[in-house]
Design a protein around this motif. Sequence first.
Motif, PDB file in Angstrom:
ATOM      1  N   ASP A  96       5.348   4.489   3.329  1.00 19.05           N
ATOM      2  CA  ASP A  96       4.985   5.856   3.690  1.00 19.05           C
ATOM      3  C   ASP A  96       6.022   6.880   3.255  1.00 19.05           C
ATOM      4  OD1 ASP A  96       7.028   5.430   5.459  1.00 19.05           O
ATOM      5  OD2 ASP A  96       5.862   5.815   7.250  1.00 19.05           O
ATOM      6  N   LEU A 118      -1.900   9.955   2.021  1.00 19.31           N
ATOM      7  CA  LEU A 118      -2.881   9.828   3.095  1.00 19.31           C
ATOM      8  C   LEU A 118      -3.035  11.113   3.896  1.00 19.31           C
ATOM      9  CD1 LEU A 118      -2.418   6.277   4.601  1.00 19.31           C
ATOM     10  CD2 LEU A 118      -4.164   7.104   3.040  1.00 19.31           C
ATOM     11  N   ALA A 159       1.222   4.868   0.797  1.00 19.48           N
ATOM     12  CA  ALA A 159       0.496   5.778   1.681  1.00 19.48           C
ATOM     13  C   ALA A 159       0.915   7.235   1.521  1.00 19.48           C
ATOM     14  CB  ALA A 159       0.695   5.326   3.126  1.00 19.48           C
ATOM     15  N   LEU A 213      -6.706   2.182   6.031  1.00 20.69           N
ATOM     16  CA  LEU A 213      -5.544   1.398   6.456  1.00 20.69           C
ATOM     17  C   LEU A 213      -5.963   0.094   7.132  1.00 20.69           C
ATOM     18  CD1 LEU A 213      -3.261   4.238   7.799  1.00 20.69           C
ATOM     19  CD2 LEU A 213      -2.814   2.771   5.827  1.00 20.69           C
ATOM     20  N   ARG A 214      -6.991   0.156   7.954  1.00 18.89           N
ATOM     21  CA  ARG A 214      -7.471  -1.066   8.612  1.00 18.89           C
ATOM     22  C   ARG A 214      -7.985  -2.070   7.593  1.00 18.89           C
ATOM     23  NH1 ARG A 214     -10.193   1.808  13.831  1.00 18.89           N
ATOM     24  NH2 ARG A 214      -8.286   1.808  15.070  1.00 18.89           N
ATOM     25  N   PHE A 237       0.845  -1.183   0.000  1.00 24.11           N
ATOM     26  CA  PHE A 237       0.000   0.000   0.000  1.00 24.11           C
ATOM     27  C   PHE A 237       0.882   1.234   0.000  1.00 24.11           C
ATOM     28  CE2 PHE A 237      -2.467   3.370   1.976  1.00 24.11           C
ATOM     29  CZ  PHE A 237      -3.658   3.277   1.291  1.00 24.11           C
ATOM     30  N   ILE A 293       3.380  -1.236   4.113  1.00 20.85           N
ATOM     31  CA  ILE A 293       2.823   0.087   3.861  1.00 20.85           C
ATOM     32  C   ILE A 293       3.990   1.037   3.633  1.00 20.85           C
ATOM     33  CG2 ILE A 293       1.460   1.977   4.811  1.00 20.85           C
ATOM     34  CD1 ILE A 293      -0.110  -0.183   6.383  1.00 20.85           C
TER      35      ILE A 293
END
Length: 70
Positions: free
Chosen positions: A65, A31, A28, A52-53, A26, A63
Motif C-alpha cells: 500500500d 485503490l 494497492a 481485495l477479498r 497486490f 498487499i
Amino acid sequence: MPAHEINAAAAGTWTLGDLTVNRIGFGAKRLTGSAAFDLGTASDRDRVIGLLRRAIELGVNHIDDLASLG
C-alpha cells in the motif's frame, strides 16, 4: 472457484523480513482513486473491498500500500 484455478501460491514464495509471502502480490497504490496518493476520482468502496477479498481468496498475502512512503 473452479478446482483447476491457479492461485498466487503457485508462483512460489520469498522472504520479506521474517515473513514468507507469495511471489504474486497486490499493488494497492491506486485503490483510493484514479491517481496515486489520493488524487483523482475516488474509487467505489464496495468494489475495492470486493477486489481485495478476491485477491486474498486467490492466495495473495502481500498487499503493498506504499504507506511507508508517506
